[in-house]
Design an enzyme around this catalytic site. Structure first.
Site, PDB file in Angstrom:
ATOM      1  N   SER B  13       0.882  -1.184   0.017  1.00 60.05           N
ATOM      2  CA  SER B  13      -0.087   0.069  -0.095  1.00 60.05           C
ATOM      3  C   SER B  13       0.853   1.265   0.051  1.00 60.05           C
ATOM      4  O   SER B  13       1.657   1.290  -0.567  1.00 60.05           O
ATOM      5  CB  SER B  13      -0.984  -0.128   1.205  1.00 60.05           C
ATOM      6  OG  SER B  13      -2.148   0.826   1.227  1.00 60.05           O
ATOM      7  N   HIS B  40      -2.321  -0.924  -3.555  1.00 61.09           N
ATOM      8  CA  HIS B  40      -3.333  -0.105  -3.351  1.00 61.09           C
ATOM      9  C   HIS B  40      -3.120   1.288  -4.139  1.00 61.09           C
ATOM     10  O   HIS B  40      -2.181   1.956  -4.374  1.00 61.09           O
ATOM     11  CB  HIS B  40      -3.676   0.182  -2.080  1.00 61.09           C
ATOM     12  CG  HIS B  40      -4.143  -0.699  -1.219  1.00 61.09           C
ATOM     13  ND1 HIS B  40      -4.174  -0.803   0.178  1.00 61.09           N
ATOM     14  CD2 HIS B  40      -4.776  -1.966  -1.485  1.00 61.09           C
ATOM     15  CE1 HIS B  40      -4.620  -1.934   0.701  1.00 61.09           C
ATOM     16  NE2 HIS B  40      -5.070  -2.375  -0.154  1.00 61.09           N
ATOM     17  N   ASP B 133      -5.496  -4.165   5.455  1.00 63.22           N
ATOM     18  CA  ASP B 133      -5.653  -5.156   4.353  1.00 63.22           C
ATOM     19  C   ASP B 133      -4.239  -6.161   4.439  1.00 63.22           C
ATOM     20  O   ASP B 133      -3.220  -5.774   4.524  1.00 63.22           O
ATOM     21  CB  ASP B 133      -5.675  -4.315   3.087  1.00 63.22           C
ATOM     22  CG  ASP B 133      -6.376  -5.058   1.802  1.00 63.22           C
ATOM     23  OD1 ASP B 133      -7.008  -6.137   2.472  1.00 63.22           O
ATOM     24  OD2 ASP B 133      -6.167  -4.991   0.671  1.00 63.22           O
TER      25      ASP B 133
END
Lengths: 283, 199
Positions: B13, B40, B133
């Site tokens: 991310s 992401h 996540d």
């Protein structure tokens, strides 16, 4: 979280197959040719959320409890949508596609897999801004009656308005999105003049026949859930439902190129996955 | 005995672009496992990350497309705004279903379906990020005895994501960014050797 002990259990795949068969035999909804990973995730998550112990028990419940079946249907269908989703798609429609459709005395559009309708109203707004709404009719279909009910009401919560407004601007919107709806009690409702040009109805791409001869078909982010065989069948359905020179718009990660019927189409805009059905082609 | 790993799944991310560049540019030219990455991204970002990483890696870096067969010597990135799923026939699926952990693509979705397709023959790698996540995905990988690696939070640009995984599950390895590619190369060479012996 998924029950890991069961993950390696080959029985799960058998049970899922039987569940899908049961759903098809009892309700006619055919998920047997969907891509399995998505369905499996959904089924296992439903299993964890409920007090059901196995997929076989789920099958029993599906057969005997239509209300539970409705829940499963909603699990399986993807109802993530927004106004002017992928604004560049709409911009391309405005610049490159609607000028072509303009030449017809009337325009019939089939929006397949319309879900709760946001993208249908987006198209209606686009048509109005390009001066085409009055001679247009949009057939908007989905297999899920629950989402169609929402679509028919033309009412949505106002929580995503900012994003919608931004999308609308990026799509080349000529006015303000607010010109097209009234806001009340945290809900927005689109003007009835749009609803009048839309016919919502139940239609299942997997099991139902060709729709009508239309000038344009919009079906975005539906094909990605199907296996190749079913994709091919649905692309044939689109081919048979489109007039020559008609337009097909699919999702940005979808394509008809692999299909036997792919040769009947050529790109208007490759980036936005907008095709035109050729006037002639060799089968 | 070490299981016969078949695939590397990676979640990244905030700060991931740099971390991925560092790792992918140092993987062997004949790296034996396909590498599947969820990074992401903003939903409307043009996927120039693919181009960027492809320039730095000797492997072929591509955006994953639906029904595509997963092959070694390739790095696949999830397209922005789609979940990336792995089918049991070792092909990709894409969906636009609800965000998971506020993310689409979601690392958990990739890891979860990777486990269903590859069972324990997975190397899972979770890198820098400000998200939760991937933690559940790592937990699932661990439970099915896949190999779990996180970037050492002390070494990560944003430590939240690897930390979340460590809190949930005793990961197999905590590595600094510089250690990750050499470690993966070791596993890849071991696989190549085993394959030769079998022949």
């Amino acid at each position: 979280m998924i029950n890991y002990q069961n993950v390696r259990n080959e029985n799960i795949n058998i049970e899922i197959k039987l569940l899908l068969e049961a759903i098809y035999l009892k309700y006619g909804h055919d998920f047997r040719n969907y891509s399995p990973a998505h369905l499996k995730r959904r089924i296992l998550h439903r299993l964890m959320l409920s007090d059901i112990k196995s997929i076989s028990e789920m099958q029993y419940k599906v057969l005997h409890d239509p209300e539970f079946m409705r829940e499963i249907l909603t699990d399986f269908s993807i109802n993530v949508t927004e106004m002017f989703r992928d604004p560049l798609f709409y911009k391309t429609m405005r610049r490159e596609v609607l000028p072509v459709l303009k030449t017809y005395p009337y325009i019939k559009i089939w929006h397949a897999g319309c879900s709760t309708g946001e993208e249908v109203y987006s198209m209606a707004i686009l048509l109005e801004e390009e001066g085409l709404l009055d001679k247009s009719l949009i057939y908007a279909t989905d297999y899920n009656e629950t989402v169609l009910k929402v679509a028919k009401k033309a009412e949505y919560t106002n929580e995503n308005l900012k994003a919608y407004q931004k999308n609308y601007e990026k799509s080349g919107g000529r006015r303000k999105l607010a010109d097209y709806y009234t806001e009340k009690n945290a809900m927005i409702k689109f003007d009835p003049r749009f609803r009048k040009r839309i016919v919502f109805s139940e239609h299942n791409l997997v099991t139902d026949k060709a729709f009508a001869e239309v000038h344009m078909i919009i079906c975005r982010n539906v094909l990605i859930y199907f296996n190749r065989e079913l994709q091919n069948r649905v692309i044939k359905l689109f081919h048979d439902s489109l007039m020559k020179g008609g337009v097909l718009g699919v999702g940005s990660k979808e394509s008809v190129d692999f299909s036997r019927y792919g040769k009947a189409f050529e790109y208007i805009n490759k980036n936005q996955k907008i095709y035109i059905k050729k006037y002639s082609h060799d089968e | 005995m070490m299981p016969d790993y078949e695939i590397v799944v990676v979640g990244a991310s905030a700060g991931g672009m740099h971390a991925l560049k560092e790792i992918l540019s140092n993987l062997d030219r004949d790296f034996a496992f396909p590498v599947v990455v969820v990074q992401h991204l903003a939903p409307d970002s043009e996927n120039y990350l693919v181009q960027y990483l492809d320039e730095y890696s000797s492997l072929s870096v591509k955006e994953a497309s639906e029904k595509q067969r997963i092959l070694p010597y390739h790095v696949y990135l999830a397209p922005p705004n789609y979940h990336l799923l792995i089918e049991e026939d070792k092909t990709f699926s894409l969906t636009v279903s609800e965000k998971v952990n506020f993310s689409r693509p979601s690392i958990d979705v990739l890891f979860e379906t990777a486990v269903l397709a590859y069972q324990n023959r997975i190397i899972g790698l979770l890198l820098t990020g400000a998200s939760q996540d991937g933690a559940k995905g790592m937990q699932m990988l661990h439970a099915t005895k896949g190999l779990t690696i996180v970037q050492d939070p002390d070494n990560a640009f944003v430590p939240v994501m690897p930390k979340a995984a460590i809190e949930l599950v005793p990961v197999d390895y905590k590595l600094t960014l510089e250690e990750i590619a050499p470690f993966l190369n070791t596993l890849s060479r071991a696989r190549t050797r085993r394959k030769k012996q079998k022949r």
